[in-house]
Design a protein around this motif. Structure first.
Motif, PDB file in Angstrom:
ATOM      1  N   LYS A  32     -12.135  32.743   1.843  1.00 32.37           N
ATOM      2  CA  LYS A  32     -10.964  33.047   2.666  1.00 32.37           C
ATOM      3  C   LYS A  32     -11.473  33.491   4.093  1.00 32.37           C
ATOM      4  CE  LYS A  32      -7.989  34.613  -1.032  1.00 32.37           C
ATOM      5  NZ  LYS A  32      -7.249  35.798  -1.555  1.00 32.37           N
ATOM      6  N   ALA A  33     -10.869  33.162   5.037  1.00 30.52           N
ATOM      7  CA  ALA A  33     -11.009  33.446   6.262  1.00 30.52           C
ATOM      8  C   ALA A  33     -10.952  34.917   6.783  1.00 30.52           C
ATOM      9  CB  ALA A  33     -10.151  32.520   7.126  1.00 30.52           C
ATOM     10  N   THR A  34     -11.704  35.094   7.523  1.00 30.14           N
ATOM     11  CA  THR A  34     -11.492  36.642   8.326  1.00 30.14           C
ATOM     12  C   THR A  34     -10.996  36.725   9.444  1.00 30.14           C
ATOM     13  OG1 THR A  34     -13.698  37.217   7.076  1.00 30.14           O
ATOM     14  CG2 THR A  34     -12.938  38.666   8.653  1.00 30.14           C
ATOM     15  N   TYR A  35      -9.779  37.454   9.318  1.00 33.26           N
ATOM     16  CA  TYR A  35      -8.975  37.439  10.691  1.00 33.26           C
ATOM     17  C   TYR A  35      -9.207  38.771  11.492  1.00 33.26           C
ATOM     18  CZ  TYR A  35      -6.201  33.734   8.442  1.00 33.26           C
ATOM     19  OH  TYR A  35      -5.666  32.654   7.971  1.00 33.26           O
ATOM     20  N   ILE A  58      -5.374  29.275   7.761  1.00 26.68           N
ATOM     21  CA  ILE A  58      -6.937  28.600   7.699  1.00 26.68           C
ATOM     22  C   ILE A  58      -7.411  28.114   6.475  1.00 26.68           C
ATOM     23  CG2 ILE A  58      -9.414  28.895   8.530  1.00 26.68           C
ATOM     24  CD1 ILE A  58      -8.115  30.648  10.816  1.00 26.68           C
ATOM     25  N   ASN A  59      -7.987  26.986   6.445  1.00 26.90           N
ATOM     26  CA  ASN A  59      -8.592  26.621   5.197  1.00 26.90           C
ATOM     27  C   ASN A  59     -10.048  25.808   5.695  1.00 26.90           C
ATOM     28  OD1 ASN A  59      -9.181  23.952   3.361  1.00 26.90           O
ATOM     29  ND2 ASN A  59      -7.877  25.453   2.242  1.00 26.90           N
ATOM     30  N   HIS A  60     -10.879  26.223   4.967  1.00 24.49           N
ATOM     31  CA  HIS A  60     -12.254  25.420   5.238  1.00 24.49           C
ATOM     32  C   HIS A  60     -12.866  24.966   3.979  1.00 24.49           C
ATOM     33  CE1 HIS A  60     -16.287  26.301   7.399  1.00 24.49           C
ATOM     34  NE2 HIS A  60     -16.329  25.183   6.995  1.00 24.49           N
ATOM     35  N   THR A  91     -20.043  27.870   9.095  1.00 21.21           N
ATOM     36  CA  THR A  91     -18.821  28.621   9.506  1.00 21.21           C
ATOM     37  C   THR A  91     -18.164  28.058  10.763  1.00 21.21           C
ATOM     38  OG1 THR A  91     -20.650  30.600   9.146  1.00 21.21           O
ATOM     39  CG2 THR A  91     -18.902  31.086  10.419  1.00 21.21           C
ATOM     40  N   SER A  97     -12.368  22.036   8.887  1.00 18.15           N
ATOM     41  CA  SER A  97     -11.664  23.492   8.699  1.00 18.15           C
ATOM     42  C   SER A  97     -10.266  22.919   9.416  1.00 18.15           C
ATOM     43  CB  SER A  97     -12.308  24.610   9.531  1.00 18.15           C
ATOM     44  OG  SER A  97     -11.245  25.726   9.593  1.00 18.15           O
ATOM     45  N   SER A 124     -14.034  31.319   9.427  1.00 13.31           N
ATOM     46  CA  SER A 124     -14.068  31.025   8.020  1.00 13.31           C
ATOM     47  C   SER A 124     -15.241  30.539   7.630  1.00 13.31           C
ATOM     48  CB  SER A 124     -12.910  29.803   8.037  1.00 13.31           C
ATOM     49  OG  SER A 124     -13.198  28.582   8.613  1.00 13.31           O
ATOM     50  N   LYS A 176      -2.307  36.515   9.276  1.00 15.74           N
ATOM     51  CA  LYS A 176      -2.815  35.480   8.457  1.00 15.74           C
ATOM     52  C   LYS A 176      -1.759  34.746   7.848  1.00 15.74           C
ATOM     53  CE  LYS A 176      -4.923  38.901   6.337  1.00 15.74           C
ATOM     54  NZ  LYS A 176      -6.041  39.589   5.296  1.00 15.74           N
TER      55      LYS A 176
END
Lengths: 118, 109
Positions: free
Chosen positions: A55-58, A69-71, A32, A77, A50, A64
């Protein structure tokens, strides 16, 4: 142990440019990662969370489409500020934790990225 | 939402002890943290305490937790000029942290 590296540490760019900030966990797997924004003399504001491979939680109020955001891996990330404008100028800090090591594992923070949009 | 409160400023003389206080509202907090932020830098984890503990000591740092009053403190013994920074208290009951606004510690030589 538990080192988080953030790059770049300082960015100055023109309005309308997109800027990518990287956050890496160097000696542990970050299941995380968190992205924060800090205004001068203020506390940290969580922007998004993320989890690797999803997918990330905003947080409420964070666009967004503006902050991508990419992880994609357990150690990396990225936060991309798209079409940045002067109001996006701020100090951005990432943090990471490995929840598989137990619920008591704290978040470890990067050194932050100072973004200045002209 | 949950809230974490800290005093904004503290000034101490070099060699004295510093005590930074924090109160929080979430009675289900499981972990409480102290982070240090030097100018222009990220946050450095100093120490953390589980909510079923009332004290934790680590070299010059002593954390006291009064769970009944939801009060956390950080004592820095023999404060040095290098301790000048902003100290953030944070609580969590899951994976998400809630931060206080930070206490700026100024150490007078």
């Amino acid at each position: 142990g538990a080192v988080v590296s953030q790059h770049p540490s300082w960015v100055i760019c023109k309005s309308g440019t997109s800027v990518k900030i990287e956050c890496r966990s160097l000696d542990f797997q970050a299941t995380t990662m968190f992205w924060y924004r800090q205004f001068p003399k203020q506390s940290l504001m969580l922007m998004a969370t993320s989890n690797e491979g999803s997918k990330a939680t905003y947080e409420q109020g964070v666009e967004k489409d503006k902050f991508l955001i990419n992880h994609a891996s357990l150690t990396l990330s990225t936060l991309t500020v798209t079409s940045a404008h002067p109001e996006d100028s701020s100090f951005y800090i990432c943090s990471a934790r490995d929840h598989r090591s137990g619920s008591n594992q704290p978040q470890h923070f990067g050194d932050g990225t100072r973004l200045s949009i002209l | 939402g949950e809230d974490v409160e800290q005093s904004l400023f503290l000034s101490v003389r070099e060699g004295d002890s510093s005590v930074i206080n924090c109160t929080y509202t979430d009675s289900s907090s499981t972990y409480l943290y102290w982070y240090k932020q030097e100018p222009g830098a990220g946050l450095q984890l100093l120490t953390y305490i589980f909510s079923n503990m009332d004290m934790k000591q680590d070299q010059r740092l002593t954390v006291l937790l009064n769970k009944k009053d939801k009060h956390l403190s950080l004592r820095i013994a023999d404060t040095q000029t290098g301790d000048s920074a902003i100290y953030f208290c944070a609580e969590s009951n899951t994976w998400q942290l809630t931060f206080g606004k930070g206490t700026k510690l100024s150490v007078i030589p």
